[in-house]
Design an enzyme around this catalytic site. Structure first.
Site, short mmCIF file in Angstrom:
data_model
loop_
_atom_site.label_atom_id
_atom_site.label_comp_id
_atom_site.label_asym_id
_atom_site.label_seq_id
_atom_site.Cartn_x
_atom_site.Cartn_y
_atom_site.Cartn_z
N MET A 26 -12.09 2.93 11.74
CA MET A 26 -10.80 3.37 12.56
C MET A 26 -10.58 2.07 14.13
O MET A 26 -10.44 2.55 15.15
CB MET A 26 -11.36 4.28 13.57
N GLY A 27 -11.05 1.01 13.75
CA GLY A 27 -11.05 -0.25 14.27
C GLY A 27 -12.72 0.24 15.41
O GLY A 27 -13.01 0.58 15.01
N GLY A 32 -22.63 -1.78 12.79
CA GLY A 32 -22.65 -1.04 11.54
C GLY A 32 -21.63 -0.87 10.72
O GLY A 32 -21.51 -1.59 10.10
N HIS A 33 -19.97 -1.42 11.67
CA HIS A 33 -18.89 -2.16 10.35
C HIS A 33 -19.41 -2.92 10.11
O HIS A 33 -19.45 -3.11 8.84
CB HIS A 33 -17.86 -2.22 11.45
N GLN A 57 -7.24 13.53 12.10
CA GLN A 57 -8.71 14.12 11.75
C GLN A 57 -9.23 14.65 13.24
O GLN A 57 -10.77 14.70 13.34
CB GLN A 57 -9.44 12.94 11.05
N LYS A 144 -23.81 5.50 6.93
CA LYS A 144 -24.53 6.92 6.30
C LYS A 144 -24.79 7.82 8.09
O LYS A 144 -25.35 8.11 7.94
CB LYS A 144 -26.19 6.53 5.90
N SER A 181 -22.43 3.20 17.63
CA SER A 181 -20.85 3.99 17.39
C SER A 181 -19.95 3.58 18.07
O SER A 181 -20.46 2.89 19.28
CB SER A 181 -21.11 5.43 17.42
O1 PAF Z 1 -15.11 6.76 9.49
C1 PAF Z 1 -14.29 7.04 10.19
O2 PAF Z 1 -14.29 5.44 10.60
C2 PAF Z 1 -13.24 7.17 9.85
O3 PAF Z 1 -13.87 8.41 9.54
C3 PAF Z 1 -12.10 7.01 8.48
C4 PAF Z 1 -13.74 7.16 7.20
C5 PAF Z 1 -12.39 4.99 8.62
C6 PAF Z 1 -11.39 7.45 7.56
O4 PAF Z 1 -10.44 7.25 9.56
#
Ligand code: PAF
Length: 276
Positions: A26-27, A32-33, A57, A144, A181
């Site tokens: 989600m940018g 972590g990403h 979500q 995770k 996060s």
């Molecule tokens: O973990 C996230 O960033 C989101 O829940 C995801 C998996 C990209 C779905 O929108």
């Protein structure tokens, strides 16, 4: 690096690739990403990262509107990493009409995060399934830190027979242990200092269990009490079986301690796997 916003050009671009690894995000990208991207790059010839803040979500009371959107910075980070394709669909592209087809989720989606964030996993599974159908990768990478999300997506991929390997990567932490996060940026200086207590509490539980303590309830209650004294609002701190996410029993060997708690207006989650 190519930026693609529409589905047909994305499919055309990827049709010539023999192996694609996909990192949905989600940018507001952080270390972590970037570790997920690194894993993707090691596991396939072509790496695709998606950036889409998925309203489905978020509940109406959650932070969809204020969720940090840092597209330029994200793209520059991904460019530095030499990512092949960044997919940035808008809402109209992913949801051109009201999303009426939704998955019926198993009970595990209604505990822990699912209990405190009703609709969250329905939104996550819907968008992930759509993105997997659009990108059609051979591999998809999840962190995770959102262990229950990884667990549920893994079950979805297996039970719906998607021909995709799901790869889980370890949580990346700050120097003091706080899990990386996107929501950490909401913390003020004092909260940032205090935030490490969640990590320390989970770690304390992990250590006690590894030392032989099996009084799970007491371990949970002790850290909850201490955190409340330090002004945390606890959603849950709980020891579960790792392979089912059901509450742990004394005979289980593969465990996980998961926590979600609020510091002011910021909700933090974390977990630690335990092997005894
Ligand atoms: O973990 C996230 O960033 C989101 O829940 C995801 C998996 C990209 C779905 O929108």
């Amino acid at each position: 690096m190519e930026l693609v916003t529409d589905i047909v050009p994305l499919r055309n671009r990827l049709s010539k690739e023999s192996s694609v690894a996909f990192v949905p995000t989600m940018g507001n990208l952080h270390e972590g990403h970037l570790s997920l991207v690194e894993t993707a790059q090691q596991r396939a010839d072509c790496t695709v990262v998606s950036i889409f803040v998925n309203q489905l979500q978020f509940s109406p009371t959650e932070d969809y509107g204020q969720y940090p959107r840092t597209l330029e910075k994200d793209c520059s980070l991904l460019k530095d990493m030499d990512v092949d394709v960044v997919f940035i669909p808008d809402k109209q592209t992913l949801y051109p009409e009201p999303q009426e087809f939704l998955l019926m989720l198993p009970p595990v989606a209604h505990i822990l995060e699912g209990k405190f964030r009703p609709g969250f996993f329905r939104g996550v599974t819907t968008v992930v399934l759509k993105l997997l159908n659009i990108v059609q990768p051979q591999k998809v990478i999840f962190g995770k830190k959102d262990y229950q999300q990884f667990y549920i997506v893994d079950k979805m991929v297996k039970q719906l027979n998607l021909p995709i390997e799901i790869i889980a990567c370890d949580t990346v932490r700050m120097h003091d242990g706080l899990a990386q996060s996107s929501r950490n940026c909401y913390l003020n200086k004092n909260q940032r200092f205090e935030s490490v207590r969640l990590y320390q509490s989970l770690h304390q539980i992990k250590r006690s269990i590894e030392e032989g303590n099996k009084n799970f309830k007491m371990l949970q209650d002790d850290v909850i009490k201490k955190m409340i004294q330090h002004n945390w609002n606890i959603d849950y701190i709980t020891i579960q079986q790792r392979n089912t996410l059901e509450p742990a029993t004394v005979n289980d060997k593969e465990l996980i301690v998961l926590g979600a708690a609020w510091l002011g207006d910021t909700r933090l989650i974390d977990n630690m796997e335990i092997h005894i």
